[in-house]
Design a protein around this motif. Structure first.
Motif, PDB file in Angstrom:
ATOM      1  N   ILE A   6       0.841  -1.207   0.000  1.00 16.28           N
ATOM      2  CA  ILE A   6       0.000   0.000   0.000  1.00 16.28           C
ATOM      3  C   ILE A   6       0.874   1.254   0.000  1.00 16.28           C
ATOM      4  O   ILE A   6       0.650   2.194  -0.767  1.00 16.28           O
ATOM      5  CB  ILE A   6      -0.947   0.005   1.224  1.00 16.28           C
ATOM      6  N   MET A   7       1.904   1.270   0.857  1.00 18.03           N
ATOM      7  CA  MET A   7       2.796   2.423   0.954  1.00 18.03           C
ATOM      8  C   MET A   7       3.508   2.680  -0.372  1.00 18.03           C
ATOM      9  O   MET A   7       3.611   3.814  -0.835  1.00 18.03           O
ATOM     10  CB  MET A   7       3.828   2.211   2.071  1.00 18.03           C
ATOM     11  N   LEU A   8       3.992   1.614  -1.010  1.00 17.51           N
ATOM     12  CA  LEU A   8       4.722   1.775  -2.269  1.00 17.51           C
ATOM     13  C   LEU A   8       3.796   2.261  -3.377  1.00 17.51           C
ATOM     14  O   LEU A   8       4.193   3.084  -4.210  1.00 17.51           O
ATOM     15  CB  LEU A   8       5.380   0.453  -2.663  1.00 17.51           C
ATOM     16  N   ARG A   9       2.560   1.746  -3.414  1.00 18.99           N
ATOM     17  CA  ARG A   9       1.609   2.211  -4.430  1.00 18.99           C
ATOM     18  C   ARG A   9       1.292   3.701  -4.232  1.00 18.99           C
ATOM     19  O   ARG A   9       1.212   4.465  -5.194  1.00 18.99           O
ATOM     20  CB  ARG A   9       0.324   1.387  -4.374  1.00 18.99           C
ATOM     21  N   GLN A  10       1.085   4.086  -2.979  1.00 16.98           N
ATOM     22  CA  GLN A  10       0.810   5.497  -2.680  1.00 16.98           C
ATOM     23  C   GLN A  10       1.993   6.375  -3.096  1.00 16.98           C
ATOM     24  O   GLN A  10       1.818   7.449  -3.684  1.00 16.98           O
ATOM     25  CB  GLN A  10       0.516   5.683  -1.195  1.00 16.98           C
ATOM     26  N   GLN A  11       3.192   5.897  -2.781  1.00 20.97           N
ATOM     27  CA  GLN A  11       4.381   6.672  -3.118  1.00 20.97           C
ATOM     28  C   GLN A  11       4.570   6.747  -4.627  1.00 20.97           C
ATOM     29  O   GLN A  11       5.001   7.764  -5.161  1.00 20.97           O
ATOM     30  CB  GLN A  11       5.613   6.063  -2.454  1.00 20.97           C
ATOM     31  N   LYS A  12       4.232   5.671  -5.334  1.00 21.11           N
ATOM     32  CA  LYS A  12       4.328   5.671  -6.794  1.00 21.11           C
ATOM     33  C   LYS A  12       3.402   6.733  -7.382  1.00 21.11           C
ATOM     34  O   LYS A  12       3.788   7.472  -8.305  1.00 21.11           O
ATOM     35  CB  LYS A  12       3.957   4.289  -7.345  1.00 21.11           C
ATOM     36  N   GLU A  13       2.180   6.832  -6.852  1.00 20.61           N
ATOM     37  CA  GLU A  13       1.237   7.847  -7.321  1.00 20.61           C
ATOM     38  C   GLU A  13       1.783   9.249  -7.085  1.00 20.61           C
ATOM     39  O   GLU A  13       1.638  10.137  -7.930  1.00 20.61           O
ATOM     40  CB  GLU A  13      -0.111   7.680  -6.615  1.00 20.61           C
ATOM     41  N   MET A  14       2.415   9.451  -5.932  1.00 19.27           N
ATOM     42  CA  MET A  14       3.010  10.751  -5.633  1.00 19.27           C
ATOM     43  C   MET A  14       4.147  11.068  -6.598  1.00 19.27           C
ATOM     44  O   MET A  14       4.282  12.204  -7.072  1.00 19.27           O
ATOM     45  CB  MET A  14       3.525  10.777  -4.186  1.00 19.27           C
ATOM     46  N   VAL A  15       4.964  10.065  -6.916  1.00 20.57           N
ATOM     47  CA  VAL A  15       6.084  10.267  -7.841  1.00 20.57           C
ATOM     48  C   VAL A  15       5.561  10.650  -9.224  1.00 20.57           C
ATOM     49  O   VAL A  15       6.072  11.564  -9.865  1.00 20.57           O
ATOM     50  CB  VAL A  15       6.960   8.998  -7.917  1.00 20.57           C
ATOM     51  N   ILE A  16       4.526   9.956  -9.692  1.00 21.40           N
ATOM     52  CA  ILE A  16       3.936  10.263 -11.003  1.00 21.40           C
ATOM     53  C   ILE A  16       3.402  11.688 -11.024  1.00 21.40           C
ATOM     54  O   ILE A  16       3.596  12.427 -11.984  1.00 21.40           O
ATOM     55  CB  ILE A  16       2.816   9.249 -11.341  1.00 21.40           C
ATOM     56  N   SER A  17       2.739  12.067  -9.920  1.00 21.47           N
ATOM     57  CA  SER A  17       2.202  13.426  -9.822  1.00 21.47           C
ATOM     58  C   SER A  17       3.320  14.466  -9.849  1.00 21.47           C
ATOM     59  O   SER A  17       3.220  15.494 -10.535  1.00 21.47           O
ATOM     60  CB  SER A  17       1.387  13.569  -8.529  1.00 21.47           C
ATOM     61  N   LYS A  18       4.414  14.195  -9.135  1.00 20.28           N
ATOM     62  CA  LYS A  18       5.547  15.125  -9.114  1.00 20.28           C
ATOM     63  C   LYS A  18       6.214  15.214 -10.479  1.00 20.28           C
ATOM     64  O   LYS A  18       6.666  16.291 -10.881  1.00 20.28           O
ATOM     65  CB  LYS A  18       6.573  14.701  -8.063  1.00 20.28           C
ATOM     66  N   GLN A  19       6.274  14.076 -11.183  1.00 23.37           N
ATOM     67  CA  GLN A  19       6.852  14.088 -12.524  1.00 23.37           C
ATOM     68  C   GLN A  19       6.067  15.021 -13.438  1.00 23.37           C
ATOM     69  O   GLN A  19       6.653  15.791 -14.213  1.00 23.37           O
ATOM     70  CB  GLN A  19       6.862  12.670 -13.107  1.00 23.37           C
ATOM     71  N   LYS A  20       4.741  14.966 -13.334  1.00 25.40           N
ATOM     72  CA  LYS A  20       3.894  15.846 -14.145  1.00 25.40           C
ATOM     73  C   LYS A  20       4.128  17.310 -13.783  1.00 25.40           C
ATOM     74  O   LYS A  20       4.208  18.172 -14.656  1.00 25.40           O
ATOM     75  CB  LYS A  20       2.419  15.478 -13.960  1.00 25.40           C
ATOM     76  N   GLU A  21       4.241  17.572 -12.480  1.00 25.94           N
ATOM     77  CA  GLU A  21       4.503  18.947 -12.031  1.00 25.94           C
ATOM     78  C   GLU A  21       5.842  19.442 -12.566  1.00 25.94           C
ATOM     79  O   GLU A  21       5.959  20.586 -13.021  1.00 25.94           O
ATOM     80  CB  GLU A  21       4.497  19.014 -10.502  1.00 25.94           C
ATOM     81  N   LEU A  22       6.863  18.576 -12.504  1.00 26.82           N
ATOM     82  CA  LEU A  22       8.195  18.962 -12.977  1.00 26.82           C
ATOM     83  C   LEU A  22       8.212  19.181 -14.486  1.00 26.82           C
ATOM     84  O   LEU A  22       8.914  20.065 -14.983  1.00 26.82           O
ATOM     85  CB  LEU A  22       9.223  17.896 -12.589  1.00 26.82           C
ATOM     86  N   GLU A  23       7.429  18.388 -15.219  1.00 27.26           N
ATOM     87  CA  GLU A  23       7.333  18.582 -16.670  1.00 27.26           C
ATOM     88  C   GLU A  23       6.737  19.950 -16.990  1.00 27.26           C
ATOM     89  O   GLU A  23       7.191  20.642 -17.904  1.00 27.26           O
ATOM     90  CB  GLU A  23       6.479  17.474 -17.290  1.00 27.26           C
ATOM     91  N   ILE A  24       5.714  20.342 -16.223  1.00 29.74           N
ATOM     92  CA  ILE A  24       5.091  21.660 -16.421  1.00 29.74           C
ATOM     93  C   ILE A  24       6.095  22.759 -16.090  1.00 29.74           C
ATOM     94  O   ILE A  24       6.233  23.742 -16.825  1.00 29.74           O
ATOM     95  CB  ILE A  24       3.821  21.796 -15.551  1.00 29.74           C
ATOM     96  N   ILE A  25       6.818  22.589 -14.973  1.00 27.95           N
ATOM     97  CA  ILE A  25       7.821  23.587 -14.591  1.00 27.95           C
ATOM     98  C   ILE A  25       8.899  23.705 -15.655  1.00 27.95           C
ATOM     99  O   ILE A  25       9.339  24.805 -16.000  1.00 27.95           O
ATOM    100  CB  ILE A  25       8.443  23.233 -13.215  1.00 27.95           C
TER     101      ILE A  25
END
Length: 277
Positions: free
Chosen positions: A84-103
């Motif tokens: 569960i923790m790893l899946r949650q963290q994976k979702e956060m990483v994907i979200s951050k990747q999208k944010e960094l792409e926008i930046i």
């Protein structure tokens, strides 16, 4: 206590490529207590049976997992909990990747804008075609004697935004068509944000259709714009163009980038159409 098989805190820090301060922080956070602490010297010692736990902590920290969440897992270890923790963290990483792409795209936009400004042909009237653009704006009558005169309006536009205006589109000011026709070039009617495609703005946004504009870039800021408006309006009259909307005046290089006013570049855009006469 027999210290054979125990390792001092400094040795453990070297083995795991972390600092002594980090190990002390883990101790204070309840993540990993030393196997033994010498009451006389205060030296801390760790045993090999703690290494796997420390390795797990280090692994989860590399995944940027909060210490509180790691502590909860360490105290309640379970396969399903780890999944569960790893899946949650994976979702956060994907979200951050999208944010960094926008930046990254926004940084590229700013670099292009600066390069465009530095290569500007100044004091030359041009006719340019602009694709449709999105703006967020407020009506606000104001005179501008310094960049500080815009601050209140910018804060209004910035209100309730997750991203500050620093990362949103370029700030500009405009003069209504009627005032342009009446030669009133020293008072602005609106302050706006010219939004980039990537910008998510919480609030009313207007899409300006594709338009043709008479444009002029000059060295200076808003307070020097008056004389350039007059030149542009004379040109529009001579060419028998018809003004079709409000002006857009944008500082491409200003105090946000440099204190050297000789490097300031401002662009004025006045939308036009061919006269029906």
């Amino acid at each position: 206590m027999e210290k054979s098989g125990l390792f001092q805190i400094g040795d453990v820090a070297k083995m795991f490529h972390i600092s002594v301060g980090t190990l002390r922080h883990y101790e204070k956070s309840g993540l990993l207590q030393p196997e033994y602490t010498d009451n006389k010297t205060g030296y801390r010692y760790y045993s090999t049976r703690q290494f796997e736990c420390l390795n797990t902590i280090r692994y989860l920290r590399v995944l940027d997992m909060p210490l509180e969440q790691i502590a909860d897992f360490i105290n309640n270890r379970d396969v399903e909990r780890m999944q569960i923790m790893l899946r949650q963290q994976k979702e956060m990483v994907i979200s951050k990747q999208k944010e960094l792409e926008i930046i990254e795209r926004k940084i590229e936009n700013r670099l292009r804008q600066i390069e465009d400004a530095l290569s500007s042909q100044l004091d030359t009237i041009c006719i340019r075609q602009f694709e449709s653009r999105r703006i967020a704006w407020i009506e606000n009558t104001l005179s501008i004697n310094s960049y500080l005169d815009l601050e209140t309006s910018i804060r209004q536009l910035e209100q309730h935004q997750q991203n500050t205006v620093v990362f949103l589109g370029k700030v500009g000011v405009g003069i209504a068509r009627e005032k342009l026709l009446n030669g009133e070039y020293n008072k602005y009617d609106k302050v706006f944000l010219l939004l980039d495609k990537e910008d998510a703005y919480s609030g009313p946004v207007e899409e300006i259709p594709e338009e043709t504009c008479v444009t002029l870039r000059f060295c200076g800021g808003h307070k020097e714009a008056f004389v350039y408006y007059k030149r542009m309006m004379d040109f529009i009259t001579e060419q028998k163009f018809r003004i079709s909307g409000f002006s857009k005046e944008i500082t491409m290089i200003d105090y946000g980038i440099t204190d050297d006013t000789e490097k300031f570049v401002t662009e004025i855009q006045i939308p036009i159409s061919h006269s029906e006469a």
